[in-house]
Structure formats: structure tokens, C-alpha cells
Design a protein around this motif. Structure first.
Motif, mmCIF file in Angstrom:
data_model
loop_
_atom_site.group_PDB
_atom_site.id
_atom_site.type_symbol
_atom_site.label_atom_id
_atom_site.label_comp_id
_atom_site.label_asym_id
_atom_site.label_seq_id
_atom_site.Cartn_x
_atom_site.Cartn_y
_atom_site.Cartn_z
ATOM 1 N N THR A 58 -17.649 13.630 -67.545
ATOM 2 C CA THR A 58 -16.423 14.547 -67.571
ATOM 3 C C THR A 58 -16.167 14.654 -68.915
ATOM 4 O O THR A 58 -15.556 15.686 -69.524
ATOM 5 C CB THR A 58 -15.352 13.892 -66.583
ATOM 6 N N GLN A 59 -16.119 13.485 -69.745
ATOM 7 C CA GLN A 59 -16.017 13.417 -71.059
ATOM 8 C C GLN A 59 -16.545 14.349 -71.869
ATOM 9 O O GLN A 59 -16.143 15.227 -72.880
ATOM 10 C CB GLN A 59 -15.960 12.244 -71.586
ATOM 11 N N HIS A 94 -14.455 2.577 -55.772
ATOM 12 C CA HIS A 94 -15.044 3.717 -55.582
ATOM 13 C C HIS A 94 -16.584 3.421 -55.219
ATOM 14 O O HIS A 94 -17.046 4.323 -54.658
ATOM 15 C CB HIS A 94 -14.972 4.816 -56.588
ATOM 16 N N TRP A 95 -17.277 2.752 -55.793
ATOM 17 C CA TRP A 95 -18.570 2.293 -55.538
ATOM 18 C C TRP A 95 -18.853 2.070 -54.119
ATOM 19 O O TRP A 95 -19.888 2.795 -53.529
ATOM 20 C CB TRP A 95 -19.507 1.433 -56.527
ATOM 21 N N ARG A 128 -22.512 7.526 -61.893
ATOM 22 C CA ARG A 128 -21.102 7.471 -61.662
ATOM 23 C C ARG A 128 -20.596 6.720 -63.027
ATOM 24 O O ARG A 128 -21.161 5.658 -63.483
ATOM 25 C CB ARG A 128 -20.948 6.397 -60.574
ATOM 26 N N ARG A 129 -19.467 7.378 -63.478
ATOM 27 C CA ARG A 129 -18.857 6.755 -64.735
ATOM 28 C C ARG A 129 -19.609 6.625 -66.216
ATOM 29 O O ARG A 129 -19.460 5.731 -66.635
ATOM 30 C CB ARG A 129 -18.320 5.130 -64.323
ATOM 31 N N ASN A 187 -11.293 -1.532 -60.113
ATOM 32 C CA ASN A 187 -12.239 -0.896 -61.127
ATOM 33 C C ASN A 187 -13.535 -0.280 -60.509
ATOM 34 O O ASN A 187 -14.131 0.493 -61.131
ATOM 35 C CB ASN A 187 -12.613 -2.035 -62.007
ATOM 36 N N SER A 247 -19.165 12.940 -59.343
ATOM 37 C CA SER A 247 -19.409 11.276 -59.574
ATOM 38 C C SER A 247 -20.427 10.845 -58.431
ATOM 39 O O SER A 247 -20.932 9.815 -58.361
ATOM 40 C CB SER A 247 -18.142 10.655 -59.266
ATOM 41 N N PHE A 287 -17.764 3.168 -69.831
ATOM 42 C CA PHE A 287 -16.897 2.428 -68.760
ATOM 43 C C PHE A 287 -16.902 1.102 -68.725
ATOM 44 O O PHE A 287 -15.907 0.355 -68.913
ATOM 45 C CB PHE A 287 -17.244 3.101 -67.501
ATOM 46 N N TYR A 288 -18.068 0.494 -68.739
ATOM 47 C CA TYR A 288 -18.144 -0.834 -68.688
ATOM 48 C C TYR A 288 -17.568 -1.789 -70.027
ATOM 49 O O TYR A 288 -17.003 -2.712 -69.983
ATOM 50 C CB TYR A 288 -19.526 -1.569 -68.249
#
Length: 371
Positions: free
Chosen positions: A35-36, A282-283, A30-31, A279, A182, A247-248
């Protein structure tokens, strides 16, 4: 945000697979940037195929899923991108007198459209050569939505119709599929007992930044905010984040404001970053029903809370199994551990212990969920 920096090796493999007429699962935690990468491919694709990005997260029926695909293909912004293909699609829909494209697609006689059947007819109408690559983001979430809303047999129907589209000789050279999300498609499908319906797909795995890539990305973010940092500071940031996903890195830089930067600013930014529940929420939400049963959720929450404990060095497999017995999910422990590893919570260290992949996520879980 700075200009997206694709993982060149992953992008190259993905492009090669699509050029080889393969259908693909783009997997990764995830993240991590799936998508990018798809959006980058859409904007920078080779001439041999025509990629288009479609998010199907909200689909909760098979009918709605195929409606989304049809609506996307007949949308003028898509048609305008490809002259010859746009003409083929437009001429097909003129023959059936579509009056409305959007939430409802209607014939001139107001009869309901069979979206799957019409999608197949559209493919039959197209000329082979430069295939459309439908990049379907959040496909696993659509499967879970369909299971909850319509039942598991409707999930089977969608998976079987998708496989038929991938395998049908009449559609070769016309359509290819790339699935991402995700949450892991393999884990979702395995949990429903439908693995055989996706065993023709080729998996391509995303990865975090390498050290040099992370450094470049970090420096780009800092430059955008006109923040100055020396080499030692950059190395310290990367050590602190450890799991070098965009992301982080972005979250931490969002919390930096002083210049020139010093080590105390890293600590302050780190604490501010994990203080924003949204942030990382969602996890946590991913593990709640509908995805898992109550017993499965309690097992995963307890396991993760133990793994997040700063006094511990991880969880060994035997301890995880004992915990699964306590929560009455021992028959599902392998699948649940696969979910936690595939979806970006845990990884096995050199001693085969389960530990949080990201120190950032670990600190947030300990602060917000475990306590």
C-alpha cells in the motif's frame, strides 16, 4: 512514522512495466509495504501516466465495484489533479446529468446507473495519451466478498469484465490496472477456478528490507523518538526481527522508551509487541471462513501451530501431507500450502522444511493461537 522509504528496485520495475502499457499484480507477503508503495507512486509518478489509488475492500457486488471506480474518477479531488483529464471526465458527466455522486450515483431522471456500462462509456470519451493507472488495493478481498454475497458467477463476471477492459483496443492508452491486496490474488482466483482470467497480468513481487535499508529505517524511527542506540544494539534488533519488513520494525520500536537502549530493552519490547493481539489477529482471521472451509482452516491452524513450536525445526512436506489426510484436505494441500507461503506465514528453508518466515509472528502464534 518517518518518511516512507520506497524499495527503489521494485519501484523502478513497476514504473517500467506501467510505461510499457502492461497491467500488473503487485504481490508480496502481508504487511510488507504494498500500500505504501502504491501511495508513493501516486505522489511521485512520471509524466507519462496518471496513477490513482483506490481501495475496493468493501465492494461486495460487481455493481458496487464499478460504482467505486466511477465515484473515484468523478470526485473533485481527483479531477483537480489533472486539468485536461479532469475536463474530459467532467464534460462526460455533464452530458448525462449526474445529480449525485457518492454512495448512489443518479441520473436526472432518477434511473439507476449501469456502473460498468458507464465506466466503459467514460473510457470511450477520454483521449488516449496519458493513461489513468487505477491502483486497486484489496482487490482479492473484494472477490471473496462478492463470492460470499452474490455467488461465484458474479466473481467470474467481474474478472471477465476487467479482462475485457484490459484487452479492448479502444481503451489502449486510456486505462491500466494495478491489483494488490493483503491476500494473494493468484491464490484467491485459483481457488475459484478462474486463473485464466488473470493470465495476462504481469506479476511484480515486493520484498523485505535488505540489511542496510532496515538499518536506515530503524535509525530513522529511533531518531524520531529521540532514542539512542549503538551499532551493536542495531545489529541485535535486526537479528531478532530477522524478517525485515517495515511492519515488524515499527512494532518493536513502538514498544521502546528507555534511552540509551540496552539488550534487555529488546527482550521487553519483543514480549510487549507479541502481547498485543490486534497487531497480528488478521493473520488468524484470514484463515477463517469465508476464505477457507472448516476442514481447510483446521488443517492450516494445526500445521501453523506445529511449525510455531519452539522445540521443532519446521514441518517437512510428508508431514504436511499426513496432516492433510487427517483433516480430509489432501486434494487441496498444494493450494493451502501456497496460501500459507504467499500470504506471509511460512517459507521453505534450505532443507525444504516449512518454517515461519517471521520469528515475531511465530512467537505470537505459539502464544495466542497454538496454546
Amino acid at each position: 512514522m518517518p518518511q516512507y522509504q520506497p524499495l527503489t528496485d521494485v519501484l523502478q520495475v513497476l514504473t517500467e512495466r506501467l510505461l510499457a502499457s502492461e497491467n500488473v499484480i503487485l504481490s508480496g507477503h502481508r504487511r510488507i509495504g504494498k500500500t505504501q508503495l502504491m501511495q508513493y507512486l501516486e505522489a511521485n509518478a512520471p509524466e507519462a501516466f496518471l496513477p490513482t489509488y483506490v481501495i475496493v475492500e468493501s465492494a461486495d457486488t460487481v455493481d458496487e465495484f464499478y460504482r467505486k471506480l466511477l465515484s473515484h474518477l468523478v470526485d473533485q479531488s481527483f479531477l483537480n489533479r489533472w486539468d485536461a483529464l479532469g475536463w474530459q471526465i467532467s464534460s462526460r458527466f455533464k452530458t448525462i446529468n449526474v445529480q449525485e455522486v457518492g454512495k448512489s450515483v443518479r441520473f436526472g431522471d432518477a434511473k439507476a446507473l449501469d456502473y460498468h456500462a458507464e465506466f466503459c462509456r467514460l473510457l470511450e470519451h477520454l483521449e488516449p495519451g496519458r493513461p489513468i493507472v487505477l491502483m486497486l488495493d484489496e482487490f482479492p478481498q473484494a472477490l471473496e466478498n462478492i463470492r460470499e454475497n452474490a455467488g461465484i458467477q458474479h466473481v467470474r463476471k467481474l474478472l471477465t469484465t476487467q479482462r475485457e477492459l484490459r484487452q479492448e483496443p479502444r481503451y489502449k492508452g486510456k486505462i491500466r490496472f494495478l491489483y494488490a491486496g493483503s491476500i494473494g490474488l493468484q491464490n484467491v482466483v485459483e481457488g475459484m477456478g478462474f486463473t485464466k482470467h488473470i493470465n495476462d497480468l504481469r506479476e511484480i513481487k515486493m520484498r523485505p528490507f535488505r540489511r542496510d535499508e532496515a538499518r536506515d529505517y530503524l535509525q530513522c524511527l529511533l531518531d524520531k523518538k529521540s532514542l539512542q542506540a549503538n551499532d551493536t544494539w542495531l545489529e541485535t534488533v535486526m537479528d531478532r526481527i530477522d524478517w525485515l519488513a517495515p511492519f515488524y520494525i515499527s512494532l518493536l520500536v513502538d514498544e521502546l522508551h528507555a534511552s540509551p537502549l540496552a539488550e534487555q530493552h529488546i527482550d521487553e519490547a519483543f514480549q510487549a509487541m507479541i502481547g498485543h493481539r490486534h497487531n497480528f489477529e488478521h493473520w488468524h482471521n484470514r484463515l477463517k471462513p469465508q476464505a477457507l472451509t472448516k476442514q481447510e482452516y483446521r488443517f492450516c491452524k494445526t500445521l501453523l501451530s506445529l511449525a510455531a513450536d519452539p522445540e521443532r525445526l519446521g514441518i517437512d512436506y510428508g508431514e504436511a501431507c499426513n496432516l492433510a489426510v487427517q483433516h480430509e484436505v489432501i486434494d487441496k494441500v498444494s493450494r493451502l500450502l501456497n496460501i500459507l507461503q504467499h500470504d506471509g506465514y511460512l517459507a521453505r528453508d534450505e532443507y525444504n522444511r516449512l518454517r515461519f518466515i517471521s520469528p515475531v509472528l511465530r512467537a505470537w502464534w505459539w502464544k495466542e493461537i497454538a496454546n
